[in-house]
Write a protein that holds these residues in place. Structure first.
Motif, PDB file in Angstrom:
ATOM      1  N   LYS A  82      30.528  31.112   4.758  1.00 26.71           N
ATOM      2  CA  LYS A  82      30.877  32.499   4.443  1.00 26.71           C
ATOM      3  C   LYS A  82      29.766  33.471   4.843  1.00 26.71           C
ATOM      4  O   LYS A  82      30.028  34.625   5.172  1.00 26.71           O
ATOM      5  N   ALA A  83      28.525  33.002   4.792  1.00 22.01           N
ATOM      6  CA  ALA A  83      27.388  33.888   5.047  1.00 22.01           C
ATOM      7  C   ALA A  83      27.233  34.252   6.519  1.00 22.01           C
ATOM      8  O   ALA A  83      26.482  35.171   6.852  1.00 22.01           O
ATOM      9  N   TYR A  84      27.935  33.559   7.401  1.00 22.84           N
ATOM     10  CA  TYR A  84      27.727  33.750   8.835  1.00 22.84           C
ATOM     11  C   TYR A  84      28.806  34.604   9.501  1.00 22.84           C
ATOM     12  O   TYR A  84      28.657  34.985  10.656  1.00 22.84           O
ATOM     13  N   LYS A  85      29.845  34.890   8.789  1.00 20.36           N
ATOM     14  CA  LYS A  85      30.937  35.661   9.375  1.00 20.36           C
ATOM     15  C   LYS A  85      30.558  37.133   9.493  1.00 20.36           C
ATOM     16  O   LYS A  85      30.075  37.742   8.544  1.00 20.36           O
ATOM     17  N   ASN A  86      30.778  37.686  10.668  1.00 20.25           N
ATOM     18  CA  ASN A  86      30.486  39.105  10.948  1.00 20.25           C
ATOM     19  C   ASN A  86      29.030  39.462  10.668  1.00 20.25           C
ATOM     20  O   ASN A  86      28.719  40.576  10.232  1.00 20.25           O
ATOM     21  N   SER A  87      28.126  38.531  10.905  1.00 19.17           N
ATOM     22  CA  SER A  87      26.713  38.768  10.629  1.00 19.17           C
ATOM     23  C   SER A  87      25.977  39.175  11.901  1.00 19.17           C
ATOM     24  O   SER A  87      26.460  38.937  13.023  1.00 19.17           O
ATOM     25  N   PRO A  88      24.782  39.777  11.772  1.00 17.63           N
ATOM     26  CA  PRO A  88      23.944  40.066  12.936  1.00 17.63           C
ATOM     27  C   PRO A  88      23.506  38.756  13.606  1.00 17.63           C
ATOM     28  O   PRO A  88      23.710  37.669  13.046  1.00 17.63           O
ATOM     29  N   PRO A  89      22.876  38.836  14.779  1.00 21.16           N
ATOM     30  CA  PRO A  89      22.476  37.609  15.478  1.00 21.16           C
ATOM     31  C   PRO A  89      21.349  36.847  14.798  1.00 21.16           C
ATOM     32  O   PRO A  89      21.119  35.677  15.106  1.00 21.16           O
ATOM     33  N   TYR A  90      20.639  37.489  13.851  1.00 19.33           N
ATOM     34  CA  TYR A  90      19.530  36.831  13.180  1.00 19.33           C
ATOM     35  C   TYR A  90      19.781  36.786  11.675  1.00 19.33           C
ATOM     36  O   TYR A  90      20.184  37.789  11.075  1.00 19.33           O
ATOM     37  N   LEU A  91      19.533  35.620  11.098  1.00 24.90           N
ATOM     38  CA  LEU A  91      19.647  35.463   9.650  1.00 24.90           C
ATOM     39  C   LEU A  91      18.321  34.945   9.119  1.00 24.90           C
ATOM     40  O   LEU A  91      17.735  34.011   9.678  1.00 24.90           O
ATOM     41  N   VAL A  92      17.846  35.560   8.045  1.00 26.66           N
ATOM     42  CA  VAL A  92      16.595  35.147   7.409  1.00 26.66           C
ATOM     43  C   VAL A  92      16.944  34.464   6.089  1.00 26.66           C
ATOM     44  O   VAL A  92      17.560  35.074   5.212  1.00 26.66           O
ATOM     45  N   VAL A  93      16.566  33.197   5.981  1.00 26.91           N
ATOM     46  CA  VAL A  93      16.856  32.412   4.777  1.00 26.91           C
ATOM     47  C   VAL A  93      15.541  32.118   4.065  1.00 26.91           C
ATOM     48  O   VAL A  93      14.582  31.635   4.686  1.00 26.91           O
ATOM     49  N   VAL A  94      15.477  32.412   2.780  1.00 26.58           N
ATOM     50  CA  VAL A  94      14.299  32.084   1.974  1.00 26.58           C
ATOM     51  C   VAL A  94      14.704  31.049   0.925  1.00 26.58           C
ATOM     52  O   VAL A  94      15.768  31.160   0.315  1.00 26.58           O
ATOM     53  N   SER A  95      13.859  30.043   0.735  1.00 24.85           N
ATOM     54  CA  SER A  95      14.195  28.934  -0.169  1.00 24.85           C
ATOM     55  C   SER A  95      13.011  28.552  -1.036  1.00 24.85           C
ATOM     56  O   SER A  95      11.853  28.767  -0.669  1.00 24.85           O
ATOM     57  N   ASN A  96      13.332  27.947  -2.171  1.00 31.07           N
ATOM     58  CA  ASN A  96      12.334  27.293  -3.016  1.00 31.07           C
ATOM     59  C   ASN A  96      12.797  25.858  -3.228  1.00 31.07           C
ATOM     60  O   ASN A  96      13.635  25.577  -4.084  1.00 31.07           O
ATOM     61  N   ASN A  97      12.255  24.945  -2.430  1.00 29.43           N
ATOM     62  CA  ASN A  97      12.684  23.548  -2.505  1.00 29.43           C
ATOM     63  C   ASN A  97      11.838  22.724  -3.473  1.00 29.43           C
ATOM     64  O   ASN A  97      12.002  21.502  -3.534  1.00 29.43           O
ATOM     65  N   ALA A  98      10.949  23.402  -4.230  1.00 29.01           N
ATOM     66  CA  ALA A  98      10.113  22.674  -5.183  1.00 29.01           C
ATOM     67  C   ALA A  98      10.937  22.015  -6.289  1.00 29.01           C
ATOM     68  O   ALA A  98      10.492  21.050  -6.907  1.00 29.01           O
ATOM     69  N   TRP A  99      12.141  22.537  -6.534  1.00 34.61           N
ATOM     70  CA  TRP A  99      13.020  21.935  -7.544  1.00 34.61           C
ATOM     71  C   TRP A  99      13.360  20.489  -7.194  1.00 34.61           C
ATOM     72  O   TRP A  99      13.596  19.670  -8.083  1.00 34.61           O
ATOM     73  N   PHE A 100      13.407  20.165  -5.900  1.00 39.64           N
ATOM     74  CA  PHE A 100      14.036  18.910  -5.479  1.00 39.64           C
ATOM     75  C   PHE A 100      13.123  17.955  -4.703  1.00 39.64           C
ATOM     76  O   PHE A 100      13.559  16.867  -4.352  1.00 39.64           O
ATOM     77  N   VAL A 101      11.906  18.364  -4.397  1.00 39.53           N
ATOM     78  CA  VAL A 101      11.030  17.465  -3.648  1.00 39.53           C
ATOM     79  C   VAL A 101      10.202  16.620  -4.614  1.00 39.53           C
ATOM     80  O   VAL A 101       9.903  17.069  -5.730  1.00 39.53           O
ATOM     81  N   PRO A 102       9.852  15.384  -4.199  1.00 36.75           N
ATOM     82  CA  PRO A 102      10.182  14.759  -2.908  1.00 36.75           C
ATOM     83  C   PRO A 102      11.593  14.180  -2.910  1.00 36.75           C
ATOM     84  O   PRO A 102      11.971  13.448  -3.832  1.00 36.75           O
ATOM     85  N   SER A 103      12.351  14.498  -1.880  1.00 36.30           N
ATOM     86  CA  SER A 103      13.703  13.966  -1.707  1.00 36.30           C
ATOM     87  C   SER A 103      14.165  14.289  -0.295  1.00 36.30           C
ATOM     88  O   SER A 103      13.424  14.885   0.495  1.00 36.30           O
ATOM     89  N   ILE A 104      15.417  13.946   0.015  1.00 34.95           N
ATOM     90  CA  ILE A 104      15.969  14.234   1.345  1.00 34.95           C
ATOM     91  C   ILE A 104      16.576  15.638   1.407  1.00 34.95           C
ATOM     92  O   ILE A 104      17.105  16.029   2.448  1.00 34.95           O
ATOM     93  N   GLU A 105      16.491  16.401   0.305  1.00 38.93           N
ATOM     94  CA  GLU A 105      17.128  17.715   0.278  1.00 38.93           C
ATOM     95  C   GLU A 105      16.676  18.643   1.406  1.00 38.93           C
ATOM     96  O   GLU A 105      17.522  19.271   2.058  1.00 38.93           O
ATOM     97  N   PRO A 106      15.357  18.763   1.700  1.00 39.30           N
ATOM     98  CA  PRO A 106      14.966  19.646   2.806  1.00 39.30           C
ATOM     99  C   PRO A 106      15.547  19.217   4.153  1.00 39.30           C
ATOM    100  O   PRO A 106      15.885  20.074   4.980  1.00 39.30           O
ATOM    101  N   PHE A 107      15.675  17.911   4.378  1.00 39.14           N
ATOM    102  CA  PHE A 107      16.262  17.434   5.633  1.00 39.14           C
ATOM    103  C   PHE A 107      17.740  17.814   5.725  1.00 39.14           C
ATOM    104  O   PHE A 107      18.215  18.293   6.762  1.00 39.14           O
ATOM    105  N   LEU A 108      18.482  17.601   4.625  1.00 38.59           N
ATOM    106  CA  LEU A 108      19.905  17.965   4.619  1.00 38.59           C
ATOM    107  C   LEU A 108      20.081  19.470   4.803  1.00 38.59           C
ATOM    108  O   LEU A 108      20.989  19.920   5.511  1.00 38.59           O
ATOM    109  N   GLN A 109      19.212  20.248   4.162  1.00 39.06           N
ATOM    110  CA  GLN A 109      19.287  21.696   4.302  1.00 39.06           C
ATOM    111  C   GLN A 109      19.082  22.119   5.747  1.00 39.06           C
ATOM    112  O   GLN A 109      19.839  22.943   6.284  1.00 39.06           O
ATOM    113  N   ARG A 110      18.083  21.543   6.403  1.00 41.07           N
ATOM    114  CA  ARG A 110      17.832  21.904   7.794  1.00 41.07           C
ATOM    115  C   ARG A 110      18.992  21.481   8.697  1.00 41.07           C
ATOM    116  O   ARG A 110      19.383  22.209   9.611  1.00 41.07           O
TER     117      ARG A 110
END
Length: 391
Positions: free
Chosen positions: A326-354
């Motif tokens: 939903k976040a990509y429809k009718n959007s500009p060519p650049y999207l800036v995503v900010v995250s806090n992955n400290a909730w879930f590391v160490p785990s595979i979550e950052p890999f799945l997110q990427r």
């Protein structure tokens, strides 16, 4: 320093392993489907329970992980209900549109994010059909291989590289979740943020991007706005922080540019972590149980906001919503995503997110700039090669 983020060895491996994972789904015996889903759910999403380390009920982590696994066990029980490939091919093709409790991280199409295959729905269907031909033993092996080979070739994409973006510095911070909201650590964390901004200015960067809740305060109510506005005369600053309005708190992105600032509230809240996907009476009871009786309501915006900064036209997104189509429809060519992955590391979550972010970058032809706490920052290109990783 930016380095290549999509080595050819990864593309080769994904081009082999992604089809094999779908082939396993097509060949799986009917009586094994629940147990198979159980292992898929636990193996891919066990990390969703790790956030319970930081509330009053850490002993619930095994139970939450088991409940998530059982949910996907039931999902695969229905998804692979019949042995016939005539049932399973369309079921798998449609599976990415089914999101248990609104959690949309099971996207089989995204397994091809770093492969030599295209990531559109038609190509995914062609790959499934090719695998079905190879999995159906009733067909002539020679005939099946020839047709399957043609379908695979039709789904391939000539790999390309994108020109690296210059003047943009997404920041990767390393703040433990237990320290992030600590009042004792607040001043040092804020000072570190300003130090990172000053470093980016010295390197003559155009934009510096700090992670989700890099300022773990209601920034709009703080005394930090004037110094950030002053710095924004030299560099565009994008940062995650909270926004307070009455009894409502928003998880927001702030943009400081040429002496002015704007903000965008998070639109899509993460199920269970930020919103309870249940009727109000049950959701409110669970909120009180997990977070206490006196809590601020976490609000959300009704639509995405786009901005045209000095350097880039962009749409800011906060963590979970960056992995939503939903976040990509009718959007500009650049999207800036900010995250806090400290909730879930160490785990595979950052890999799945990427992987998911790369999938959407290729699918919608967007460039994604990602700044994160406790995982690498990177710029993902809309082509197979050309990603940049910042360490």
């Amino acid at each position: 320093m930016a380095l290549s983020g999509a080595p050819k060895t990864l593309a080769v491996l994904e081009s082999i392993l992604a089809p094999l994972s779908l082939w396993a789904c097509l060949r799986l015996r009917v009586e094994q489907r629940f147990v198979f889903g159980l292992f898929v759910g636990f193996g891919m999403f066990y990390w969703t329970a790790l956030s319970f380390r930081y509330n009053a009920y850490p002993f619930l982590m095994p139970l939450i992980a088991l409940l998530v696994a059982c949910c996907y066990g039931g999902f695969f029980y229905l998804l692979l209900f019949k042995q016939s490939v005539l049932f399973r091919v369309p079921a798998l093709w449609l599976s990415s549109a089914i999101h248990p409790f609104g959690f949309d991280w099971f996207i089989p199409d995204a397994f091809f994010a770093y492969s030599f295959f295209k990531v559109d729905k038609l190509s995914f269907f062609l790959i499934l059909c090719a695998l079905a031909l190879l999995a159906d033993r009733r067909l002539s092996p020679l005939y099946a291989r020839i047709v399957a080979g043609v379908l695979f070739v039709c789904a391939l994409q000539i790999p390309k590289s994108s020109v690296p973006l210059e003047g943009i510095e997404p920041i990767s911070t390393q703040i433990n979740q237990s320290d992030k909201w600590s009042s004792a650590e607040l001043k040092s964390n804020i000072d570190a943020n300003f130090a990172l901004i000053h470093q980016a200015v010295k390197k003559h960067q155009k934009i510096v991007i700090l992670p989700e809740t890099a300022f773990p305060i209601a920034l709009n109510k703080s005394l930090l706005i004037p110094p950030l506005l002053q710095l924004s005369e030299q560099i565009t600053i994008i940062t995650g922080a909270l926004y307070e309005e009455g009894k409502t708190i928003y998880n927001s992105t702030y943009i400081f540019d040429k002496g002015q600032y704007h903000y965008a509230h998070k639109v899509i809240l993460a199920p269970f972590g930020e919103s309870m996907p249940f009727p109000d009476f049950l959701a409110n009871a669970l909120d009180r149980f997990f977070f206490g009786a006196e809590v601020f309501k976490l609000g959300h915006a009704t639509h995405f906001s786009d901005f045209k900064t000095t350097a880039l036209p962009l749409r800011p997104l906060v963590c979970y919503e960056g992995t939503s189509a939903k976040a990509y429809k009718n959007s500009p060519p650049y999207l800036v995503v900010v995250s806090n992955n400290a909730w879930f590391v160490p785990s595979i979550e950052p890999f799945l997110q990427r992987m998911l972010l790369k999938y959407y970058a290729r699918r919608f032809n967007k460039t994604i700039v990602h700044s994160a706490n406790k995982s690498p920052a990177y710029i993902l290109s809309p082509t197979l090669f050309g990603d940049q990783i910042f360490k």
